[in-house]
Design an enzyme around this catalytic site. Sequence first.
Site, mmCIF file in Angstrom:
data_model
loop_
_atom_site.group_PDB
_atom_site.id
_atom_site.type_symbol
_atom_site.label_atom_id
_atom_site.label_comp_id
_atom_site.label_asym_id
_atom_site.label_seq_id
_atom_site.Cartn_x
_atom_site.Cartn_y
_atom_site.Cartn_z
ATOM 1 N N GLY A 12 36.913 -2.736 0.127
ATOM 2 C CA GLY A 12 35.914 -3.783 0.153
ATOM 3 C C GLY A 12 34.549 -3.402 0.682
ATOM 4 O O GLY A 12 33.804 -4.261 1.167
ATOM 5 N N ASN A 14 32.016 -2.518 -1.077
ATOM 6 C CA ASN A 14 31.023 -3.182 -1.936
ATOM 7 C C ASN A 14 30.927 -4.664 -1.613
ATOM 8 O O ASN A 14 29.845 -5.249 -1.606
ATOM 9 C CB ASN A 14 31.360 -2.969 -3.412
ATOM 10 C CG ASN A 14 30.849 -1.643 -3.929
ATOM 11 O OD1 ASN A 14 29.668 -1.499 -4.191
ATOM 12 N ND2 ASN A 14 31.727 -0.674 -4.028
ATOM 13 N N HIS A 110 30.457 0.412 -11.493
ATOM 14 C CA HIS A 110 31.203 1.612 -11.870
ATOM 15 C C HIS A 110 30.520 2.810 -11.233
ATOM 16 O O HIS A 110 29.277 2.923 -11.313
ATOM 17 C CB HIS A 110 31.273 1.762 -13.393
ATOM 18 C CG HIS A 110 32.067 2.955 -13.821
ATOM 19 N ND1 HIS A 110 33.455 2.969 -13.790
ATOM 20 C CD2 HIS A 110 31.682 4.183 -14.238
ATOM 21 C CE1 HIS A 110 33.876 4.170 -14.178
ATOM 22 N NE2 HIS A 110 32.823 4.919 -14.454
ATOM 23 N N GLU A 148 35.121 -7.028 -23.566
ATOM 24 C CA GLU A 148 36.544 -6.753 -23.819
ATOM 25 C C GLU A 148 36.914 -5.277 -23.689
ATOM 26 O O GLU A 148 38.084 -4.932 -23.619
ATOM 27 C CB GLU A 148 36.939 -7.253 -25.218
ATOM 28 C CG GLU A 148 37.107 -8.762 -25.331
ATOM 29 C CD GLU A 148 35.799 -9.554 -25.335
ATOM 30 O OE1 GLU A 148 35.872 -10.794 -25.321
ATOM 31 O OE2 GLU A 148 34.704 -8.926 -25.337
ATOM 32 N N ASP A 151 34.390 -0.651 -19.270
ATOM 33 C CA ASP A 151 33.068 -0.128 -18.876
ATOM 34 C C ASP A 151 32.103 -0.086 -20.056
ATOM 35 O O ASP A 151 31.239 0.796 -20.150
ATOM 36 C CB ASP A 151 33.204 1.294 -18.284
ATOM 37 C CG ASP A 151 34.184 1.331 -17.120
ATOM 38 O OD1 ASP A 151 34.908 2.339 -17.006
ATOM 39 O OD2 ASP A 151 34.246 0.342 -16.369
HETATM 40 C C1 GRF Z 1 34.053 1.760 -5.652
HETATM 41 O O1 GRF Z 1 33.978 3.165 -5.675
HETATM 42 C C2 GRF Z 1 33.585 1.208 -6.978
HETATM 43 O O2 GRF Z 1 32.631 2.012 -7.613
HETATM 44 C C3 GRF Z 1 34.821 1.205 -7.790
HETATM 45 O O3 GRF Z 1 35.877 0.916 -6.897
HETATM 46 C C4 GRF Z 1 35.505 1.297 -5.581
HETATM 47 C C5 GRF Z 1 35.667 0.092 -4.703
HETATM 48 O O4 GRF Z 1 35.462 0.457 -3.390
HETATM 49 N N1 GRF Z 1 34.724 0.231 -8.848
HETATM 50 P P1 GRF Z 1 35.391 -0.719 -2.280
HETATM 51 O O5 GRF Z 1 36.712 -1.464 -2.332
HETATM 52 O O6 GRF Z 1 34.231 -1.606 -2.649
HETATM 53 O O7 GRF Z 1 35.182 0.023 -0.993
#
Ligand code: GRF
Length: 208
Positions: A12, A14, A110, A148, A151
């Site tokens: 988490g 992000n 991504h 759909e 990425d």
């Molecule tokens: C991140 O590296 C993001 O790019 C990818 O999954 C990971 C999630 O990390 N989609 P976090 O759970 O946000 O630390």
Amino acid sequence: MLKVAVLVSGGGTNLQAILDAMDSGKITNAKVSVVISNNKNAYALERAKKHGIEALCISPKDFEDRAAFNQAFLEKLNSYQVDLVVLAGFLVVLPEAMIKQYRNRIINIHPSLIPSFCGKGYYGLAVHEGALARGVKVTGATVHFVDEGTDTGPIILQKAVAVEQGDTPEVLQRRVMEQAEWLILPQAIDMIANGKISVCDGQVIVNE
Ligand code: GRF
């Protein structure tokens, strides 16, 4: 006020960047209404609870088949009546019905410069292993709308990050998070919350 659901599966960081950006005013006119994970042990759920945000777990494992999960997942999401769904490391394939219902209202982060190192099998460390194996000198992160495909939706923001001599996948992953992901995901949410993004013929238009 843009109501946001954040879907997570892991640590988490992000999600934390989004919450910190809302607290600091880097994101305006938006709030996280709910955090949903498929993994009951995801530390992202702890981050949500610490921030006073409703956090819940719904997993395909808890249903007799995928169709039952897909229906329950969509009904649960709809109950929050959010405007935007943010995939922040969410590792479950979204139901097609959800993608249709939330067309151009689901975004994903991504950890590469799409169209490089993306698509089936490219998630987590595998993305950075691919970049190092190819020997690219620049990688980065991409925020895109979810369609759909895997990425493949319209690209909203990208940010480049240098690959350095001797990088391991773990070191590169951390640099991409710190220097790109944690910046462009909040920025994309703020732009959407303030009406600066539109999609025309599959291309994202930024309205200044
Ligand atoms: C991140 O590296 C993001 O790019 C990818 O999954 C990971 C999630 O990390 N989609 P976090 O759970 O946000 O630390």
